[in-house]
Design a protein around this motif. Structure first.
Motif, PDB file in Angstrom:
ATOM      1  N   PHE A  23      43.383 -18.606  35.915  1.00  0.00           N
ATOM      2  CA  PHE A  23      43.443 -17.838  34.682  1.00  0.00           C
ATOM      3  C   PHE A  23      44.748 -17.074  34.528  1.00  0.00           C
ATOM      4  N   ALA A  24      45.510 -16.877  35.562  1.00  0.00           N
ATOM      5  CA  ALA A  24      46.726 -16.075  35.505  1.00  0.00           C
ATOM      6  C   ALA A  24      47.978 -16.893  35.228  1.00  0.00           C
ATOM      7  N   GLN A  25      47.854 -18.179  34.977  1.00  0.00           N
ATOM      8  CA  GLN A  25      49.037 -19.011  34.830  1.00  0.00           C
ATOM      9  C   GLN A  25      49.713 -18.904  33.472  1.00  0.00           C
ATOM     10  N   GLY A  26      48.997 -18.565  32.424  1.00  0.00           N
ATOM     11  CA  GLY A  26      49.594 -18.460  31.106  1.00  0.00           C
ATOM     12  C   GLY A  26      49.747 -19.826  30.459  1.00  0.00           C
ATOM     13  N   LYS A  63      58.824  -7.600  25.184  1.00  0.00           N
ATOM     14  CA  LYS A  63      57.372  -7.484  25.060  1.00  0.00           C
ATOM     15  C   LYS A  63      56.722  -7.835  26.400  1.00  0.00           C
ATOM     16  N   THR A  64      55.455  -7.440  26.545  1.00  0.00           N
ATOM     17  CA  THR A  64      54.695  -7.778  27.747  1.00  0.00           C
ATOM     18  C   THR A  64      54.031  -9.141  27.556  1.00  0.00           C
ATOM     19  N   MET A  65      53.480  -9.675  28.635  1.00  0.00           N
ATOM     20  CA  MET A  65      52.794 -10.973  28.556  1.00  0.00           C
ATOM     21  C   MET A  65      51.618 -10.901  27.579  1.00  0.00           C
ATOM     22  N   ALA A  66      50.884  -9.797  27.604  1.00  0.00           N
ATOM     23  CA  ALA A  66      49.739  -9.647  26.692  1.00  0.00           C
ATOM     24  C   ALA A  66      50.201  -9.600  25.238  1.00  0.00           C
ATOM     25  N   ALA A 105      58.524 -12.258  30.311  1.00  0.00           N
ATOM     26  CA  ALA A 105      58.163 -11.004  29.653  1.00  0.00           C
ATOM     27  C   ALA A 105      58.474  -9.811  30.559  1.00  0.00           C
ATOM     28  N   ALA A 106      58.416  -8.627  29.982  1.00  0.00           N
ATOM     29  CA  ALA A 106      58.771  -7.403  30.703  1.00  0.00           C
ATOM     30  C   ALA A 106      57.921  -7.183  31.948  1.00  0.00           C
ATOM     31  N   ASP A 107      56.642  -7.556  31.892  1.00  0.00           N
ATOM     32  CA  ASP A 107      55.764  -7.323  33.042  1.00  0.00           C
ATOM     33  C   ASP A 107      55.522  -8.576  33.885  1.00  0.00           C
ATOM     34  N   SER A 108      56.323  -9.606  33.685  1.00  0.00           N
ATOM     35  CA  SER A 108      56.189 -10.822  34.480  1.00  0.00           C
ATOM     36  C   SER A 108      56.867 -10.634  35.836  1.00  0.00           C
ATOM     37  N   PRO A 109      56.596 -11.520  36.784  1.00  0.00           N
ATOM     38  CA  PRO A 109      57.264 -11.422  38.088  1.00  0.00           C
ATOM     39  C   PRO A 109      58.788 -11.587  37.983  1.00  0.00           C
TER      40      PRO A 109
END
Length: 115
Positions: A23-26, A63-66, A105-109
């Motif tokens: 679920f975390a792959q995007g 932007k963030t991933m969300a 995105a800003a909050d990605s690894p």
């Protein structure tokens, strides 16, 4: 009895961890192709005169991933400008651009450092 309990705990942990990874792959698009396509949208838009710069006005790290997920789910691309070019994109190209923006995105690894 103790061995069975340990084995069961390990199996449950592996199952939970594996599900989390799924679920975390995007998005599943090609992020390298997405970056190329995203830049070409703005080159075409600048050639037409709608924007001043040939480089994209929005960076993935803005932007963030969300937030990227919500934008692409709702298909709200107004803040990108260049609506003529965005409307010409295929579903595959849109998915590739989404993958590029989401994965940097800003909050990605690995957030994008520059435009």
């Amino acid at each position: 009895m103790n061995k069975k309990l340990i084995i069961l705990a390990v199996v449950v942990m592996v199952a939970l961890f594996g599900t989390t990874l799924l679920f975390a792959q995007g998005p599943d698009g090609n992020k390298r192709k997405g970056k190329y396509t995203y830049r070409n949208v703005y080159k075409a838009c600048a050639a037409r005169g709608e924007v001043q710069s040939k480089t994209p006005i929005v960076s993935p790290a803005d932007k963030t991933m969300a937030q990227w997920e919500r934008i692409f789910e709702k298909k709200k691309f107004d803040f990108f400008k260049c609506s003529t070019e965005w409307n010409k994109l295929s579903k595959e190209d849109m998915n590739d651009i989404y993958s590029y923006l989401y994965n940097y995105a800003a909050d990605s690894p690995t957030p994008a450092k520059c435009k």
